[in-house]
Scaffold this motif. Structure first.
Motif, PDB file in Angstrom:
ATOM      1  N   GLY A  54       4.969   6.013  -2.297  1.00 38.37           N
ATOM      2  CA  GLY A  54       3.563   6.398  -2.384  1.00 38.37           C
ATOM      3  C   GLY A  54       2.660   5.243  -2.696  1.00 38.37           C
ATOM      4  N   ALA A  55       1.503   5.554  -3.338  1.00 36.90           N
ATOM      5  CA  ALA A  55       0.477   4.561  -3.689  1.00 36.90           C
ATOM      6  C   ALA A  55       0.119   3.728  -2.473  1.00 36.90           C
ATOM      7  CB  ALA A  55       0.972   3.679  -4.835  1.00 36.90           C
ATOM      8  N   ALA A  56      -0.331   4.407  -1.419  1.00 34.52           N
ATOM      9  CA  ALA A  56      -0.557   3.749  -0.138  1.00 34.52           C
ATOM     10  C   ALA A  56      -2.018   3.493   0.160  1.00 34.52           C
ATOM     11  CB  ALA A  56       0.062   4.592   0.988  1.00 34.52           C
TER      12      ALA A  56
ATOM     13  N   LEU B 144     -10.311   3.243   4.615  1.00 39.74           N
ATOM     14  CA  LEU B 144      -9.636   4.405   4.042  1.00 39.74           C
ATOM     15  C   LEU B 144      -9.393   5.480   5.093  1.00 39.74           C
ATOM     16  CD1 LEU B 144      -8.624   5.950   1.535  1.00 39.74           C
ATOM     17  CD2 LEU B 144     -10.960   6.787   1.239  1.00 39.74           C
ATOM     18  N   ASN B 145     -10.428   5.815   5.862  1.00 38.63           N
ATOM     19  CA  ASN B 145     -10.284   6.862   6.869  1.00 38.63           C
ATOM     20  C   ASN B 145      -9.319   6.461   7.977  1.00 38.63           C
ATOM     21  OD1 ASN B 145     -12.102   8.552   5.546  1.00 38.63           O
ATOM     22  ND2 ASN B 145     -13.867   7.647   6.575  1.00 38.63           N
ATOM     23  N   ASP B 146      -9.327   5.184   8.336  1.00 42.95           N
ATOM     24  CA  ASP B 146      -8.389   4.702   9.357  1.00 42.95           C
ATOM     25  C   ASP B 146      -6.955   4.829   8.866  1.00 42.95           C
ATOM     26  OD1 ASP B 146      -7.768   3.095  11.886  1.00 42.95           O
ATOM     27  OD2 ASP B 146      -6.927   1.804  10.326  1.00 42.95           O
ATOM     28  N   ALA B 147      -6.716   4.452   7.607  1.00 45.09           N
ATOM     29  CA  ALA B 147      -5.367   4.547   7.049  1.00 45.09           C
ATOM     30  C   ALA B 147      -4.920   6.001   6.925  1.00 45.09           C
ATOM     31  CB  ALA B 147      -5.316   3.855   5.690  1.00 45.09           C
ATOM     32  N   ILE B 148      -5.831   6.885   6.549  1.00 45.92           N
ATOM     33  CA  ILE B 148      -5.480   8.307   6.431  1.00 45.92           C
ATOM     34  C   ILE B 148      -5.083   8.870   7.789  1.00 45.92           C
ATOM     35  CG2 ILE B 148      -6.436  10.597   5.989  1.00 45.92           C
ATOM     36  CD1 ILE B 148      -8.076   9.366   3.730  1.00 45.92           C
ATOM     37  N   ALA B 149      -5.894   8.588   8.810  1.00 39.74           N
ATOM     38  CA  ALA B 149      -5.580   9.089  10.148  1.00 39.74           C
ATOM     39  C   ALA B 149      -4.247   8.529  10.648  1.00 39.74           C
ATOM     40  CB  ALA B 149      -6.705   8.720  11.111  1.00 39.74           C
TER      41      ALA B 149
ATOM     42  N   SER C 131       0.890  -6.827   9.526  1.00 39.68           N
ATOM     43  CA  SER C 131       2.348  -6.934   9.586  1.00 39.68           C
ATOM     44  C   SER C 131       2.994  -5.557   9.558  1.00 39.68           C
ATOM     45  CB  SER C 131       2.858  -7.784   8.414  1.00 39.68           C
ATOM     46  OG  SER C 131       2.286  -9.069   8.430  1.00 39.68           O
ATOM     47  N   MET C 132       2.452  -4.657   8.731  1.00 35.76           N
ATOM     48  CA  MET C 132       2.982  -3.291   8.658  1.00 35.76           C
ATOM     49  C   MET C 132       2.890  -2.597  10.010  1.00 35.76           C
ATOM     50  SD  MET C 132       1.244  -0.094   6.666  1.00 35.76           S
ATOM     51  CE  MET C 132      -0.059  -0.045   7.911  1.00 35.76           C
ATOM     52  N   ARG C 133       1.778  -2.744  10.698  1.00 37.58           N
ATOM     53  CA  ARG C 133       1.597  -2.088  11.989  1.00 37.58           C
ATOM     54  C   ARG C 133       2.520  -2.669  13.054  1.00 37.58           C
ATOM     55  NH1 ARG C 133      -3.288   1.096  12.497  1.00 37.58           N
ATOM     56  NH2 ARG C 133      -4.355   1.180  10.486  1.00 37.58           N
TER      57      ARG C 133
ATOM     58  N   GLU D 151      -1.538  12.120   3.325  1.00 40.36           N
ATOM     59  CA  GLU D 151      -2.967  11.819   3.161  1.00 40.36           C
ATOM     60  C   GLU D 151      -3.290  11.556   1.693  1.00 40.36           C
ATOM     61  OE1 GLU D 151      -7.349  13.927   3.755  1.00 40.36           O
ATOM     62  OE2 GLU D 151      -5.597  14.655   4.884  1.00 40.36           O
ATOM     63  N   ALA D 152      -2.696  12.343   0.782  1.00 40.71           N
ATOM     64  CA  ALA D 152      -2.942  12.141  -0.651  1.00 40.71           C
ATOM     65  C   ALA D 152      -2.422  10.781  -1.112  1.00 40.71           C
ATOM     66  CB  ALA D 152      -2.284  13.257  -1.454  1.00 40.71           C
ATOM     67  N   ALA D 153      -1.328  10.306  -0.498  1.00 39.35           N
ATOM     68  CA  ALA D 153      -0.789   8.997  -0.882  1.00 39.35           C
ATOM     69  C   ALA D 153      -1.772   7.886  -0.570  1.00 39.35           C
ATOM     70  CB  ALA D 153       0.537   8.748  -0.147  1.00 39.35           C
ATOM     71  N   VAL D 154      -2.582   8.085   0.478  1.00 38.55           N
ATOM     72  CA  VAL D 154      -3.568   7.073   0.849  1.00 38.55           C
ATOM     73  C   VAL D 154      -4.877   7.299   0.109  1.00 38.55           C
ATOM     74  CG1 VAL D 154      -4.920   6.109   2.751  1.00 38.55           C
ATOM     75  CG2 VAL D 154      -2.522   6.723   3.102  1.00 38.55           C
ATOM     76  N   ARG D 155      -5.353   8.535   0.115  1.00 33.27           N
ATOM     77  CA  ARG D 155      -6.659   8.826  -0.471  1.00 33.27           C
ATOM     78  C   ARG D 155      -6.637   8.705  -1.995  1.00 33.27           C
ATOM     79  NH1 ARG D 155     -10.874  11.300   1.731  1.00 33.27           N
ATOM     80  NH2 ARG D 155      -9.629  12.161   3.440  1.00 33.27           N
ATOM     81  N   ASP D 156      -5.584   9.232  -2.637  1.00 34.64           N
ATOM     82  CA  ASP D 156      -5.534   9.299  -4.101  1.00 34.64           C
ATOM     83  C   ASP D 156      -4.466   8.397  -4.710  1.00 34.64           C
ATOM     84  OD1 ASP D 156      -7.366  11.351  -3.651  1.00 34.64           O
ATOM     85  OD2 ASP D 156      -5.800  12.887  -3.662  1.00 34.64           O
TER      86      ASP D 156
END
Length: 463
Positions: free
Chosen positions: A133-135, A178-183, A84-86, A200-205
């Motif tokens: 954040g917190a993604a 995770l990598n897909d969301a970061i990219a 839905s987000m996409r 990127e930090a919002a997704v990774r961390d």
């Protein structure tokens, strides 16, 4: 005569003045309406799901058809479904006008999927007292597991920016997500000229920022106290649309709220996992009752409608096919209990399969799109009640006298119609039967059936 002419002239001038005043008023109102353009305001309040995506996509398309100069999305969300987000982001990125996303009112947040949408918008704004954040797309690691780094060597210390230490994905699927969301979020941030490192930090961390910190780190474009302040700060801002640049003019702009229509409200209701599960159960039991009582029509009609609506809801939600398979198996076993009573073995097994399937059916880490325990318990109790009722009926029927067939005739009392020698005819259940006996009877006498030999009843005097 002269006074009458003067009176008529006065009346004519008075009517002419009223007409002129009305025309001027109409022109002023038209000019005001022309000068005061309307900007649609869409609202995201709560978890982002299929209904939210449909509402935003249709709102953007309608604004484009009506020639709106821009669109405002007011957002307060804990996150939502990735699909839905996409859909929402595609609508924003391909919009022919600027899309302004405003995290408001104070106390609101743009977490998880909301952070992606805010990053993708042409203008990102937040109200004081909000956060973003917190993604992280999935839970990385599991509770109780040690962090990826060893705290003894100092590598487990928190970074200076206050974000948490990154942990290694627990599986390949989590690493891919995770990598897909970061990219994805980095590409959106780079497209809008925002802080891609923090994105990127919002997704990774799962990093988060307050409104002021987000502005300082160039995560958003501005902080606005309210709608008026937002429009004032937007005026004259240059926004890139496609290959060109648009300068916003918000001096004579009025915000027009776009409320969800009946389609969106219906989609909100049926895409609730709890409602979808209940609809599936009503549909299954409706068809079951129709098969048990052919021609009842009502259970079958209601069951088919509920089942189709439930299947449509499942098609719009992220589902686990193993969970669906367990639910179908559970329904099949509970239906088999009704047609082939096994004194609870099939029914209880079906109930266990159904409960496990409903628990794992929705493949998402968003709590708002999972089946709640009270609903699961209520459905399980209802299914258990139906199974116990079937068991009770089976036990009762086991101890009852046979009501049909040859066995039912034995022991039944009949009335003699005519008799001659060792045979004659008797009436039983309104039917005329041939009867035989070693005893001679007379017409009207009662006899008891002791055996059935072909189409002849063996009778004797009643005890």
């Amino acid at each position: 005569m002269e006074s009458r002419c003067q009176l008529a002239l006065f009346r004519f001038l008075f009517v002419l003045g009223l007409l002129l005043l009305s025309a001027v008023s109409t022109l002023v109102q038209a000019e005001r309406s022309t000068d005061r353009r309307e900007v649609p305001r869409l609202t995201i309040d709560g978890a982002i799901g299929p209904a939210t995506a449909d509402y935003i996509v249709r709102g953007v398309a309608a604004a484009a058809e009506n020639g709106a100069p821009m669109i405002l999305i007011q957002m307060d969300t804990p996150g939502g479904l990735d699909t839905s987000m996409r859909e929402i982001i595609r609508a924003i990125v391909n919009a022919p006008f600027p899309v302004v996303t405003y995290v408001s009112p104070s106390g609101a947040r743009a977490a998880s999927a909301g952070a992606f949408i805010l990053t993708a918008s042409h203008v990102a704004a937040m109200a004081p007292g909000t956060n973003v954040g917190a993604a992280s797309p999935v839970q990385i690691g599991a509770p109780g597991l040690p962090p990826a780094s060893d705290p003894k060597d100092g590598s487990g210390d928190k970074p200076k920016d206050g974000t948490s230490t990154p942990q290694k994905p627990a599986s390949t699927s989590e690493a891919k997500a995770l990598n897909d969301a970061i990219a994805y979020i980095r590409s959106l941030a780079e497209m809008r000229g925002r802080n891609a490192e923090w994105a990127e930090a919002a997704v990774r961390d799962a990093a988060s920022l307050s409104a002021q910190a987000a502005l300082d780190q160039k995560v958003i474009d501005l902080i606005a106290r309210d709608d008026a302040d937002l429009l004032a700060q937007l005026h004259g801002r240059a926004v890139k649309i496609g290959g060109g640049e648009v300068r916003l003019d918000t001096q004579a702009v009025a915000l027009a709220n776009v409320d969800p229509n009946w389609r969106t409200r219906l989609l909100v209701a049926i895409t609730n996992p709890n409602i979808a599960l209940i609809l599936m159960m009503i549909g299954a039991y409706g068809l079951l009752f129709e098969f048990m009582n052919p021609g009842a029509l009502y259970p079958g009609t209601i069951g088919v409608i509920c089942l189709l609506v439930g299947l449509y809801a499942l098609s719009a939600l992220p589902v686990n096919y193993a969970g669906i398979a367990l639910i179908i198996l559970g329904m099949a076993l509970m239906a088999a209990e009704a047609f082939a009573p096994s004194f609870g073995i099939l029914g209880i097994g079906g109930l266990i399969a159904f409960a496990i399937g409903a628990t794992i059916m929705f493949d998402t880490d968003v709590p708002q799109f999972r089946v709640t325990l009270p609903v699961l318990g209520a459905v399980a109790v209802a299914s258990l009640g139906a199974t116990l009722l079937t068991m009770r009926l089976a036990l009762q029927s086991r101890h009852k006298r046979v009501a049909t067939g040859r066995e039912q005739m034995v022991g039944t009392v009949a009335r003699v119609l005519d008799w001659e020698g060792q045979g004659g005819h008797v009436q039983i259940h309104g039917e005329r039967w041939r009867a035989a006996s070693t005893v001679e009877f007379r017409s009207g006498q009662s006899v008891r059936v002791i055996d059935v030999q072909g189409l002849t009843l063996m009778v004797e005097p009643p005890a």
